[in-house]
Write an enzyme that holds these catalytic residues in place. Structure first.
Site, short mmCIF file in Angstrom:
data_model
loop_
_atom_site.label_atom_id
_atom_site.label_comp_id
_atom_site.label_asym_id
_atom_site.label_seq_id
_atom_site.Cartn_x
_atom_site.Cartn_y
_atom_site.Cartn_z
N CYS A 7 83.35 -5.22 24.23
CA CYS A 7 83.97 -6.51 23.99
C CYS A 7 84.35 -7.20 25.45
O CYS A 7 84.11 -6.53 26.41
CB CYS A 7 85.23 -6.83 22.74
SG CYS A 7 86.68 -5.56 23.18
N ASN A 10 88.29 -4.97 25.67
CA ASN A 10 88.47 -3.51 25.19
C ASN A 10 89.78 -2.94 24.79
O ASN A 10 90.12 -1.76 25.14
CB ASN A 10 87.94 -2.43 26.32
CG ASN A 10 87.67 -1.04 25.90
OD1 ASN A 10 87.70 -0.07 26.41
ND2 ASN A 10 87.30 -1.00 24.60
N CYS A 12 90.99 -5.02 21.74
CA CYS A 12 91.21 -5.48 20.50
C CYS A 12 89.98 -4.99 19.62
O CYS A 12 90.08 -4.11 18.74
CB CYS A 12 91.30 -7.00 20.35
SG CYS A 12 92.80 -7.47 21.20
N ARG A 13 88.75 -5.87 19.68
CA ARG A 13 87.52 -5.63 18.87
C ARG A 13 86.79 -4.28 19.07
O ARG A 13 86.58 -3.62 18.27
CB ARG A 13 86.79 -6.58 19.18
CG ARG A 13 87.31 -8.31 18.79
CD ARG A 13 86.36 -9.40 19.25
NE ARG A 13 86.44 -9.53 20.56
CZ ARG A 13 86.03 -10.33 21.44
NH1 ARG A 13 85.08 -11.18 20.88
NH2 ARG A 13 86.02 -10.34 22.80
N SER A 14 86.59 -4.07 20.40
CA SER A 14 85.83 -3.03 20.45
C SER A 14 86.53 -1.50 20.21
O SER A 14 85.77 -0.53 19.64
CB SER A 14 84.83 -2.78 21.74
OG SER A 14 85.89 -2.85 23.03
N ASP A 120 87.46 -13.37 18.48
CA ASP A 120 88.42 -12.62 19.34
C ASP A 120 89.85 -12.78 18.82
O ASP A 120 90.36 -14.03 18.68
CB ASP A 120 88.37 -13.40 20.74
CG ASP A 120 89.36 -12.54 21.70
OD1 ASP A 120 90.09 -11.66 21.28
OD2 ASP A 120 89.20 -12.67 23.12
P1 4NP Z 1 89.04 -8.06 23.29
O1 4NP Z 1 90.29 -9.00 23.07
O2 4NP Z 1 88.03 -8.56 24.01
O3 4NP Z 1 88.88 -7.88 21.90
O4 4NP Z 1 89.78 -6.57 23.69
C1 4NP Z 1 90.86 -9.60 24.26
C2 4NP Z 1 91.75 -8.91 24.99
C3 4NP Z 1 91.91 -9.34 26.31
C4 4NP Z 1 91.97 -10.61 26.48
C5 4NP Z 1 90.92 -11.76 25.80
C6 4NP Z 1 90.65 -10.88 24.77
N1 4NP Z 1 92.68 -11.19 27.73
O5 4NP Z 1 92.41 -12.59 27.87
O6 4NP Z 1 93.21 -10.51 28.39
#
Ligand code: 4NP
Length: 149
Positions: A7, A10, A12-14, A120
């Site tokens: 993702c 790294n 939240c989703r992955s 997200d």
């Molecule tokens: P992820 O979510 O891609 O599912 O881990 C996010 C984590 C951090 C950010 C955006 C999405 N960020 O903008 O810092």
């Protein structure tokens, strides 16, 4: 079989996808996750992701965020991307057709929609994290069936 979930951050989703997939596949499988950005490198998953996984009896609290590396494209057999932007970024890092063939959109396996994305949840709330968990759980089941068939 080595599977990488990818993702953006790294956190939240992955990490959730990694944790869920590890509960489903045989012990000889290796499952890991990575992000396309290094902003959260070394951090544990977002506490809402940790809590959501824990609600389903899965412990992802020990994971650490890391960016995807060149070596990942050699190490892993399958690289699943959580959304289209992530997929474009990951594909742009491939160096040959063999590596390109390893990369796909995570939800493609469900067949509902050619460009289906895992939303997200970072800017959302616990309800969003739970919805993402359910989506990832369905996707992991389908990926498992596809790989083991
Ligand atoms: P992820 O979510 O891609 O599912 O881990 C996010 C984590 C951090 C950010 C955006 C999405 N960020 O903008 O810092």
């Amino acid at each position: 079989m080595k599977i990488l979930m990818v993702c953006l951050g790294n956190i939240c989703r992955s990490p959730l996808a990694e944790g869920i997939m590890k509960t489903k596949v045989p012990g000889n499988f290796f499952v890991d996750s990575a992000g396309t950005i290094s902003m959260h490198e070394g951090e544990h998953p977002d506490k809402r992701a940790v809590q959501t996984a824990a609600n389903h009896g899965i412990n992802i609290s020990n994971q650490r965020s890391r960016p995807i590396t060149k070596a990942d494209f050699d190490t892993f057999d399958k690289i699943y991307c959580m959304d289209i932007d992530v997929m474009a970024d990951v594909v742009s890092k491939t160096r040959n057709e063999e590596q390109r063939q390893k990369v796909s959109l995570f939800l493609e396996v469900l067949g509902d929609h050619e460009n289906a994305e895992v939303p997200d949840p970072y800017w959302g709330d616990m309800k969003n994290f739970e919805e993402v968990f359910q989506l990832l759980d369905r996707g992991c089941d389908a990926i498992k069936s596809q790989i083991l068939s």
